[in-house]
Design an enzyme around this catalytic site. Structure first.
Site, PDB file in Angstrom:
ATOM      1  N   HIS A  52      -2.720 -22.293 -55.125  1.00 38.20           N
ATOM      2  CA  HIS A  52      -2.339 -22.630 -56.345  1.00 38.20           C
ATOM      3  C   HIS A  52      -0.859 -22.248 -56.695  1.00 38.20           C
ATOM      4  CE1 HIS A  52      -2.080 -23.950 -60.443  1.00 38.20           C
ATOM      5  NE2 HIS A  52      -2.151 -22.669 -60.897  1.00 38.20           N
ATOM      6  N   HIS A  76       2.949 -16.982 -61.429  1.00 38.60           N
ATOM      7  CA  HIS A  76       2.743 -17.151 -62.861  1.00 38.60           C
ATOM      8  C   HIS A  76       1.242 -16.859 -63.398  1.00 38.60           C
ATOM      9  CE1 HIS A  76       0.885 -20.874 -61.137  1.00 38.60           C
ATOM     10  NE2 HIS A  76       0.012 -20.758 -62.402  1.00 38.60           N
ATOM     11  N   GLU A  80      -1.967 -12.665 -65.916  1.00 36.32           N
ATOM     12  CA  GLU A  80      -3.147 -13.133 -66.614  1.00 36.32           C
ATOM     13  C   GLU A  80      -4.356 -12.683 -65.829  1.00 36.32           C
ATOM     14  OE1 GLU A  80      -3.476 -14.044 -69.506  1.00 36.32           O
ATOM     15  OE2 GLU A  80      -5.210 -15.169 -69.547  1.00 36.32           O
ATOM     16  N   ASP A  81      -4.343 -12.946 -64.415  1.00 41.27           N
ATOM     17  CA  ASP A  81      -5.610 -12.833 -63.512  1.00 41.27           C
ATOM     18  C   ASP A  81      -5.566 -11.626 -62.767  1.00 41.27           C
ATOM     19  OD1 ASP A  81      -6.211 -15.183 -64.828  1.00 41.27           O
ATOM     20  OD2 ASP A  81      -5.500 -16.285 -62.951  1.00 41.27           O
ATOM     21  N   ASP A 143       2.540 -26.270 -63.521  1.00 41.24           N
ATOM     22  CA  ASP A 143       1.233 -25.473 -63.530  1.00 41.24           C
ATOM     23  C   ASP A 143       0.137 -26.559 -63.753  1.00 41.24           C
ATOM     24  OD1 ASP A 143      -0.986 -23.586 -63.123  1.00 41.24           O
ATOM     25  OD2 ASP A 143      -0.721 -23.413 -65.265  1.00 41.24           O
ATOM     26  N   ASP A 263       4.250 -58.202 -67.586  1.00 39.56           N
ATOM     27  CA  ASP A 263       5.052 -57.589 -66.492  1.00 39.56           C
ATOM     28  C   ASP A 263       4.254 -56.468 -66.090  1.00 39.56           C
ATOM     29  OD1 ASP A 263       6.904 -55.811 -68.828  1.00 39.56           O
ATOM     30  OD2 ASP A 263       4.915 -56.288 -69.052  1.00 39.56           O
TER      31      ASP A 263
HETATM   32 MN    MN Z   1      -1.755 -21.773 -63.060  1.00 39.92          MN
END
Ligand code: MN
Length: 726
Positions: A52, A76, A80-81, A143, A263
């Site tokens: 990712h 990124h 957080e993780d 992301d 169109d």
């Molecule tokens: Mn992400």
């Protein structure tokens, strides 16, 4: 299953192609670091998590962002993780990267729990305001794009909630950042989950008609390119079927079925210069039938997201309508990558400084379609009075000017709330009235029916005009006597400072005159207004200053003397050109004045300039007439045109017209029909719905020019066409 190697290789490929000056050593370190941090995590499809960040970094590279942004994209999700911290990232990759990662993390944490219509715009704004650096938003959009691409492994509930967010927040942001390609993909992908059947039906239809569509597009492309080649305009043309969501939306909006679809096709013509854009437009309108009301000139009036192009819709011989977009290469770059393209150009010049992006953020926050003038204005002004976005206890977003306090918040809710406020809580803690609010704060106002009302100090604490005027309103109503006394003290104090006796106001003849100038019925009314802050004493006195001074002195002021402006010397310039014979001078340098742009056939005179040869003016040019000065007489010489010259001469016309849809269009078609190729066109809006423009092009001589002018005068809305004279 997708592998690390696949994604690593295609990311490196993107970096080499789009950002060749990337610091590869740092990128390599970031890949190792992120791979180590995420090593125990898997994606929903079972592939290693590191895929990712690699994919996001690849998209970031594709839109042309720099090393810091690519590295931040790789990291990124680390804060957080994983066990990574801001400090560690800062130490290993520098503070800029750490700030970017931190910014993306913050945005990741925002839960868009409610997406009520009146709230989404504020949520978008808050999104922007929370990112000090525009790259944070760009990385976050990349992301989200990768998350959309891999959405099939998520639960149905998650697909719907994420896709709703994409449609309401991310796609509009990508649009406002001018990132056309990414916006399209986000919308198509979100639609796929929000209305799977509608999406499928449309895609199947388009697939079934693919061969037909391709043949049609090829034919149109060939016709246009043949035509433009025959008149010597270099261009590149491409045709495409519009993206699925835009077709889908039109079907819904116009309540049309697939077969009635209007169109489907869009052609893009990319040329070298702006004048070629208008020239091509003229040719397109000669070749195909025009659909009225569809012409848009985003070149003279760019969209707020900096998009520029000419748009028109025409109908081909097959009866199929299609859109044509005409723009230059630079405009195309901006259209594809938006702010990112702009960012690329600025790279190196204080890149990454928050200040540099300030105007972009301002621009994006502006919801309404700004007109060209506002647009330019916002480019120039460095605005720091940003907004701040805070929540009510119920989760509603309120936007206030930066620096706002609980007082501003209270009055933004309702003046009744402000006037009965006895205290405020910020993030559940009692806070002082002067505490400045921050993005994301939750603010609660405590009120009481027995509150005494606002205090005058609040006027100095509050930031928003809304709060200030509501507080003033309250004082105006509630405290007239007090205001009169306060206003009188302030007014008379100011008079004394100017050595004027307040007793003057008691003069029965003078007073009515002064009140009339001040637009008040009585002195008390004026004092009251000064007292509650509706007008300042200084401003009030300013309006009657002269009368007061006159009354207090018997002498009158000496008359001011005026300095006459010296008339400007006329311009001499432009590349040398022949085609003119100068009396009594065999060979000399000839210049055609820019002020009146003479063409063969015009009655002309020459002026011997100092060191620049002879400059040629029309005899009726104001500069030639102004030179009747006897001192200069000897320098005016007779000149005449060489007969039979075939060389084209550039000349300028000034056109005044009532502005309307399609005006420029008719204009460029008229020029095209006279075999005239525009070199330059500049327009401006004038009061009363009028517009004026100057257009420069080449003609063989006066006869052809007169023909063109007559033709232009025949265009509906055109008020005046005259030779340029500036
Ligand atoms: Mn992400």
């Amino acid at each position: 299953m997708e592998t690390f190697e696949q994604h690593y290789n295609s990311m490196m490929e993107a970096i080499r192609t789009y950002v060749p000056n990337t610091d590869l050593e740092t990128v390599e370190r970031a890949v190792q670091y992120a791979a180590e941090k995420h090593k125990d995590q898997k994606r929903k499809d079972g592939s290693p998590y590191i895929i990712h960040p690699l994919a996001v970094a690849e998209i970031v590279a594709e839109i042309g962002l720099d090393t810091d942004a690519i590295v931040a994209a790789l990291l990124h999700d680390c804060i957080e993780d994983t066990s990574a911290s801001h400090d560690e990232i800062s130490r290993l990759f520098g503070s800029t990267v750490a700030e970017l990662v931190e910014g993306v993390t913050k945005l990741t944490r925002v839960e868009f729990s409610t997406l009520e219509e009146q709230q989404v715009e504020n949520l978008r704004k808050m999104f922007m305001a929370m990112s000090k650096d525009i790259r944070v938003v760009l990385i976050k959009i990349c992301d989200r794009l990768h998350n959309q691409r891999t959405m099939e492994y998520q639960s149905r509930a998650k697909q719907i909630s994420k896709s709703t967010e994409t449609m309401d927040i991310y796609a509009p942001l990508a649009h406002r950042l001018g990132m056309q390609k990414i916006k399209w993909e986000l919308e198509d992908s979100a639609l796929q989950y929000l209305d799977p059947e509608g999406y499928r039906e449309l895609v199947d239809y388009l697939d079934a008609h693919k061969a037909e569509a391709e043949a049609f597009m090829e034919n149109v492309q060939k016709r246009i390119s043949d035509r433009l080649a025959s008149v010597g305009i270099a261009c590149s043309i491409s045709g495409r079927i519009k993206h699925v969501y835009s077709i889908y939306r039109k079907m819904k909006e116009q309540n049309k079925t697939l077969d009635e679809l209007y169109d489907l096709y869009a052609f893009r013509i990319i040329v070298d210069t702006i004048s070629d854009c208008y020239n091509v437009l003229g040719h397109i309108h000669e070749m195909f039938k025009l659909v009225p009301g569809r012409f848009k000139d985003y070149i003279s009036t760019p969209k707020p997201n900096m998009y520029q192009s000419l748009h028109t819709t025409v109908i081909g011989d097959e009866g199929v309508p299609f859109e044509v977009q005409i723009r230059t290469k630079e405009m195309h770059e901006t259209a594809e990558y938006g702010i990112a393209a702009h960012w690329k150009y600025k790279e190196g010049i204080e890149a990454g400084e928050g200040k540099e992006f300030e105007w972009i953020r301002r621009l994006l926050e502006d919801q309404k379609e700004t007109d060209a003038e506002d647009f330019l204005h916002s480019l120039k002004v460095d605005m720091f009075d940003d907004e701040v976005f805070v929540f009510t206890p119920k989760g509603k977003v309120i936007s206030l000017p930066a620096g706002s306090t609980a007082i501003d918040f209270a009055y933004a809710i309702h003046s009744g709330v402000g006037n009965t406020m006895i205290g405020a809580k910020i993030n559940n803690r009692i806070a002082g009235y002067d505490v400045k609010l921050h993005n994301g704060d939750i603010v609660e106002i405590l009120t009481s029916k027995s509150a005494k009302g606002p205090s005058r100090d609040w006027l100095n604490i509050c930031k928003s005009n809304q709060a200030r005027s509501k507080i003033k309103q309250w004082f105006k109503k509630e405290k007239r006597e007090e205001n009169i006394a306060r206003g009188r003290t302030s007014f008379e104090g100011e008079l004394r400072r100017m050595n004027i006796s307040p007793a003057l106001l008691q003069d029965e003849e003078l007073r009515p005159l002064l009140l009339k100038k001040l637009s008040f019925d009585s002195l008390d009314d004026m004092y009251a207004a000064i007292g509650y802050g509706g007008i300042t004493a200084v401003k009030a006195i300013g309006k009657i200053r002269e009368d007061l001074l006159k009354a207090s002195r018997s002498t009158s002021a000496p008359k001011e003397t005026k300095v006459l402006e010296i008339s400007q010397p006329f311009q001499q310039d432009r590349h040398s050109n022949s085609g003119v014979i100068v009396e009594d001078i065999d060979s000399c340098m000839i210049k055609f004045s820019r002020c009146c742009t003479p063409v063969p056939g015009d009655d002309i005179v020459g002026f011997i300039t100092k060191g620049y040869g002879v400059s040629i003016h029309r005899r009726d040019c104001p500069n030639a007439r102004a030179a009747n000065n006897p001192d200069l007489a000897a320098r005016w010489v007779n000149v005449s045109w060489v007969s039979g010259g075939e060389k084209p001469f550039a000349t300028t016309l000034e056109v005044l017209a009532q502005d309307r849809d399609g005006l420029l269009l008719d204009f460029s078609s008229a020029l095209t029909s006279q075999q005239i190729r525009m070199k330059e066109i500049n327009g401006k809006e004038l009061p009363g719905g009028r517009c004026g423009f100057t257009v420069t092009f080449e003609v063989k001589g006066l006869e052809q020019l007169t023909g063109v002018m007559n033709r232009l005068r025949g265009i509906s809305g055109v008020v005046e066409v005259k030779r340029g004279q500036n």
